[in-house]
Design an enzyme around this catalytic site. Structure first.
Site, short mmCIF file in Angstrom:
data_model
loop_
_atom_site.label_atom_id
_atom_site.label_comp_id
_atom_site.label_asym_id
_atom_site.label_seq_id
_atom_site.Cartn_x
_atom_site.Cartn_y
_atom_site.Cartn_z
CG HIS A 244 -1.69 -1.16 1.49
ND1 HIS A 244 -1.42 -2.05 2.49
CD2 HIS A 244 -2.77 -1.64 0.83
CE1 HIS A 244 -2.31 -3.05 2.46
NE2 HIS A 244 -3.13 -2.82 1.45
CG HIS B 38 0.86 3.27 4.51
ND1 HIS B 38 0.27 2.93 5.69
CD2 HIS B 38 0.92 2.13 3.78
CE1 HIS B 38 -0.01 1.63 5.70
NE2 HIS B 38 0.39 1.12 4.53
CG HIS C 84 -4.18 1.74 3.62
ND1 HIS C 84 -5.02 0.73 3.24
CD2 HIS C 84 -3.16 1.13 4.27
CE1 HIS C 84 -4.54 -0.43 3.64
NE2 HIS C 84 -3.41 -0.20 4.28
CG HIS D 46 -8.66 -1.77 2.44
ND1 HIS D 46 -7.51 -1.37 1.83
CD2 HIS D 46 -8.60 -3.11 2.54
CE1 HIS D 46 -6.77 -2.42 1.57
NE2 HIS D 46 -7.40 -3.50 1.99
CG HIS E 142 -8.04 3.13 1.28
ND1 HIS E 142 -7.44 2.36 2.24
CD2 HIS E 142 -9.23 3.52 1.80
CE1 HIS E 142 -8.22 2.28 3.29
NE2 HIS E 142 -9.33 2.97 3.04
CG ASP F 96 -6.67 0.07 -0.99
OD1 ASP F 96 -5.96 0.14 0.03
OD2 ASP F 96 -7.91 0.15 -0.96
CG HIS G 254 1.03 -4.34 5.22
ND1 HIS G 254 0.88 -3.76 6.45
CD2 HIS G 254 0.71 -3.39 4.30
CE1 HIS G 254 0.47 -2.51 6.31
NE2 HIS G 254 0.35 -2.26 5.01
NE ARG H 106 1.97 0.20 9.10
CZ ARG H 106 1.49 1.42 9.03
NH1 ARG H 106 2.32 2.45 8.83
NH2 ARG H 106 0.21 1.65 9.18
#
Length: 180
Positions: free
Chosen positions: A78, A80, A96, A104, A113, A116, A154, A171
């Site tokens: 993602h 952020h 995000h 999401h 998002h 995403d 992630h 993360r």
């Protein structure tokens, strides 16, 4: 004969100019807006890599490689909200990137998002390659511009339904997306 040689030389120069970028008035070439992200591992993890972003009209090409992942695994991936990787766990990058306040979901899905991205799929050696084109995200302009934002890999796969994170877990790696 001399005119034919000059015409051939001019044609060769024109082809070379077209191959090196998009021609603009005055003969200058313009490269599409682009950015890169150098992923570094968060504390206790090994994932690292380099991702490039290139704006191709209304699509954004996302391509690169991440190494140091678990073999044969899937990982949430993602953009952020903050371009800040100063915390040991990557939490300084915030949530995000979601300038439109949407739920999401899956990149290119009906609702998602801006940050995403498609999941990363690591092979048996723990290497994930990505090369996709997505819409609704940009490099260099507008409210969907990702330059200066964070990029996170992630630990777990993204389920694309759990709000607001996709239940993708801790993360593993963090980067700041920088214009090229």
């Amino acid at each position: 004969m001399q005119r034919l040689v000059l015409a051939a030389s001019a044609a060769a120069l024109a082809l070379a100019a077209c191959a090196s970028g998009t021609p603009r008035a005055g003969g200058a070439n313009v490269q599409p807006p682009s950015a890169t992200a150098q992923l570094e591992p968060t504390e206790g993890h090994q994932a690292r890599g380099r991702i490039a972003f290139t704006q191709l009209g209304d699509k954004l090409r996302v391509h690169g490689e991440v190494v140091g992942l678990a073999p044969n695994s899937e990982h949430g991936f993602h953009v952020h909200e903050k371009g800040d990787c100063s915390s040991s766990d990557g939490s300084s990058a915030g949530g995000h990137f979601n300038p439109h306040q949407r739920k999401h979901g899956m990149a290119m899905g009906e609702e998602h998002h801006t940050g995403d991205l498609p999941s990363l799929h690591a092979n048996a050696q723990g290497v994930a390659l990505i090369d996709v084109q997505i819409t609704g995200v940009r490099v260099g302009s507008g409210m969907d511009d990702i330059v200066g934002r964070g990029l996170i890999v992630h630990r777990d796969r993204d389920d694309f339904t759990t709000q607001p994170t996709g239940n993708a877990g801790p993360r593993l790696a963090c980067a700041v997306i920088r214009a090229r």
